[in-house]
Write a protein that holds these residues in place. Structure first.
Motif, PDB file in Angstrom:
ATOM      1  N   ASP A 151       0.951  -1.240  -0.086  1.00  0.00           N
ATOM      2  CA  ASP A 151       0.055  -0.091   0.131  1.00  0.00           C
ATOM      3  C   ASP A 151       0.955   1.365  -0.074  1.00  0.00           C
ATOM      4  OD1 ASP A 151      -2.778  -1.194   0.247  1.00  0.00           O
ATOM      5  OD2 ASP A 151      -2.005  -2.023   2.181  1.00  0.00           O
ATOM      6  N   ILE A 152       1.961   1.146   0.780  1.00  0.00           N
ATOM      7  CA  ILE A 152       2.851   2.419   0.796  1.00  0.00           C
ATOM      8  C   ILE A 152       3.693   2.636  -0.641  1.00  0.00           C
ATOM      9  CG2 ILE A 152       4.999   3.354   1.484  1.00  0.00           C
ATOM     10  CD1 ILE A 152       4.656   1.856   4.169  1.00  0.00           C
ATOM     11  N   SER A 153       3.960   1.261  -1.276  1.00  0.00           N
ATOM     12  CA  SER A 153       4.863   1.275  -2.474  1.00  0.00           C
ATOM     13  C   SER A 153       3.580   1.797  -3.637  1.00  0.00           C
ATOM     14  CB  SER A 153       5.079  -0.242  -2.948  1.00  0.00           C
ATOM     15  OG  SER A 153       5.891  -0.587  -1.929  1.00  0.00           O
ATOM     16  N   HIS A 154       2.338   1.275  -3.433  1.00  0.00           N
ATOM     17  CA  HIS A 154       1.432   1.649  -4.576  1.00  0.00           C
ATOM     18  C   HIS A 154       0.918   3.344  -4.376  1.00  0.00           C
ATOM     19  CE1 HIS A 154      -1.923   1.605  -7.184  1.00  0.00           C
ATOM     20  NE2 HIS A 154      -2.531   2.065  -6.432  1.00  0.00           N
ATOM     21  N   ALA A 155       1.130   3.795  -3.292  1.00  0.00           N
ATOM     22  CA  ALA A 155       0.795   5.388  -3.106  1.00  0.00           C
ATOM     23  C   ALA A 155       2.149   6.137  -3.569  1.00  0.00           C
ATOM     24  CB  ALA A 155       0.662   5.457  -1.626  1.00  0.00           C
ATOM     25  N   ILE A 156       3.037   5.892  -3.488  1.00  0.00           N
ATOM     26  CA  ILE A 156       4.353   6.404  -4.102  1.00  0.00           C
ATOM     27  C   ILE A 156       4.306   6.264  -5.536  1.00  0.00           C
ATOM     28  CG2 ILE A 156       6.873   6.275  -4.272  1.00  0.00           C
ATOM     29  CD1 ILE A 156       6.885   5.310  -1.170  1.00  0.00           C
ATOM     30  N   GLY A 157       4.222   5.122  -5.992  1.00  0.00           N
ATOM     31  CA  GLY A 157       4.270   4.812  -7.297  1.00  0.00           C
ATOM     32  C   GLY A 157       3.149   5.566  -8.159  1.00  0.00           C
ATOM     33  N   ALA A 187       9.664  -1.120  -1.372  1.00  0.00           N
ATOM     34  CA  ALA A 187       9.779  -0.593  -2.943  1.00  0.00           C
ATOM     35  C   ALA A 187       8.953   0.588  -3.104  1.00  0.00           C
ATOM     36  CB  ALA A 187       9.258  -1.851  -3.922  1.00  0.00           C
ATOM     37  N   ASN A 188       9.356   1.250  -4.183  1.00  0.00           N
ATOM     38  CA  ASN A 188       8.567   2.647  -4.425  1.00  0.00           C
ATOM     39  C   ASN A 188       7.543   2.482  -5.453  1.00  0.00           C
ATOM     40  OD1 ASN A 188       9.968   4.306  -2.551  1.00  0.00           O
ATOM     41  ND2 ASN A 188      11.594   4.647  -3.937  1.00  0.00           N
ATOM     42  N   ARG A 189       7.410   1.290  -5.971  1.00  0.00           N
ATOM     43  CA  ARG A 189       5.918   0.813  -6.721  1.00  0.00           C
ATOM     44  C   ARG A 189       5.568  -0.391  -6.015  1.00  0.00           C
ATOM     45  NH1 ARG A 189       9.406   2.243 -11.319  1.00  0.00           N
ATOM     46  NH2 ARG A 189       8.451   4.138 -12.339  1.00  0.00           N
ATOM     47  N   GLY A 190       4.395  -0.747  -6.267  1.00  0.00           N
ATOM     48  CA  GLY A 190       3.764  -1.974  -5.834  1.00  0.00           C
ATOM     49  C   GLY A 190       2.383  -2.269  -5.705  1.00  0.00           C
ATOM     50  N   GLN A 191       1.990  -3.548  -5.406  1.00  0.00           N
ATOM     51  CA  GLN A 191       0.511  -3.620  -5.735  1.00  0.00           C
ATOM     52  C   GLN A 191      -0.092  -3.280  -4.188  1.00  0.00           C
ATOM     53  OE1 GLN A 191      -1.260  -4.388  -8.302  1.00  0.00           O
ATOM     54  NE2 GLN A 191       0.659  -4.007  -9.470  1.00  0.00           N
ATOM     55  N   PRO A 192      -1.394  -2.721  -4.141  1.00  0.00           N
ATOM     56  CA  PRO A 192      -1.840  -2.342  -2.857  1.00  0.00           C
ATOM     57  C   PRO A 192      -2.304  -3.912  -2.051  1.00  0.00           C
ATOM     58  CG  PRO A 192      -3.250  -1.772  -4.573  1.00  0.00           C
ATOM     59  CD  PRO A 192      -2.228  -2.089  -5.168  1.00  0.00           C
ATOM     60  N   GLY A 193      -2.573  -4.019  -0.933  1.00  0.00           N
ATOM     61  CA  GLY A 193      -2.876  -5.101  -0.329  1.00  0.00           C
ATOM     62  C   GLY A 193      -1.707  -6.333  -0.203  1.00  0.00           C
ATOM     63  N   ARG A 194      -0.502  -6.252  -0.890  1.00  0.00           N
ATOM     64  CA  ARG A 194       0.382  -7.151  -0.889  1.00  0.00           C
ATOM     65  C   ARG A 194       1.676  -6.803  -0.109  1.00  0.00           C
ATOM     66  NH1 ARG A 194       0.507  -9.841  -5.903  1.00  0.00           N
ATOM     67  NH2 ARG A 194      -1.590 -10.059  -6.565  1.00  0.00           N
TER      68      ARG A 194
END
Length: 255
Positions: A151-157, A187-194
């Protein structure tokens, strides 16, 4: 192994984070046209020494590095993304500067970074720094109990994509506590909930690195440390150490 910190440990990390914030403020105050990068490093060293803190950067040598890091700050200018070594370079009007600094105090660590322009700013650089700050703010806002690292990664990405900026895929944030780099990777990109679940007492260094050219490609300087954009575009890097708490994210590296 991931360590969840007690309230006492979080208070100790807050003190280390305060030292980091003061060091970054000293560097920012010293930065001006004609000032050398080594002088900025010395400004941070003075703050760390006066607080009785040590630098987790100085002498650090991860597997990718050919030699130990020789300074207490990373000073990355213009097309340098991260890990710039302070050298004899003197700041010029319009330079975009990213400063990363850490402090270890009483066995606990803080880590943060700022980006700013020296002298007359280019509008594009102002926009890049603002997008990087927005990405960090979005990542911190997602750092709540019940969410996951993704969720952090997805927000940044999402913010980086909206700004049409690239990001170096191999680098991102990390757990932090007794050591500067701990699990989990952020990571600075990612899938939410993962990814790893966010729980009370987890502490993370969240650090978006945005590249204005839109490409994710980067290269390393011959020093083995400094990472630069391949297309020569400017880069910005902003970071905070954040604690996950039942009351929401707590930034530990504020002044």
């Amino acid at each position: 192994m991931v360590e969840f910190k007690t309230d006492t440990a979080l208070e100790a990390m807050r003190e280390a984070g305060r030292v980091v914030a003061n060091a970054l403020a000293a560097v920012r105050a010293a930065a001006a046209v004609g000032v050398g990068l080594r002088e900025l490093d010395e400004a941070a060293r003075t703050v760390l020494a006066s607080a009785g803190a040590r630098s987790p950067f100085l002498g650090y040598q991860p597997s990718f590095a050919p030699s130990p890091f020789p300074a207490v700050i990373c000073a990355s200018v213009n097309d340098a993304i991260v890990h710039g070594i302070p050298d004899d370079y003197r700041l010029r009007d319009g330079d975009l500067v990213s400063i990363d600094c850490g402090a270890e105090l009483d066995g606990w660590t803080g880590d943060a970074a700022i980006s700013f322009v020296v002298g007359t700013p280019r509008p594009a650089d102002v926009a890049l720094i603002a997008a990087t700050q927005e990405a960090l703010d979005a990542g911190i806002a997602a750092a709540t109990v019940g969410h996951r690292i993704g969720d952090i990664s997805h927000a940044i990405g999402t913010v980086a994509a909206k700004a049409a900026c690239g990001m170096p895929a191999d680098f991102g944030g990390h757990g932090i506590g007794r050591r500067m780099h701990e699990d989990p990777h952020v990571a600075n990109r990612g899938q939410p909930g993962r990814g790893f679940p966010l729980r009370q007492g987890l502490t993370l260094a969240i650090e978006p690195m945005l590249m204005a050219g839109g490409s994710d490609a980067y290269r390393a300087d011959p020093d083995g440390w400094t990472l630069r954009t391949v297309d020569g575009s400017r880069a910005a890097h902003i970071e905070h150490t954040v604690a996950i708490t039942e009351d929401g994210p707590r930034i530990l590296t504020l002044p």
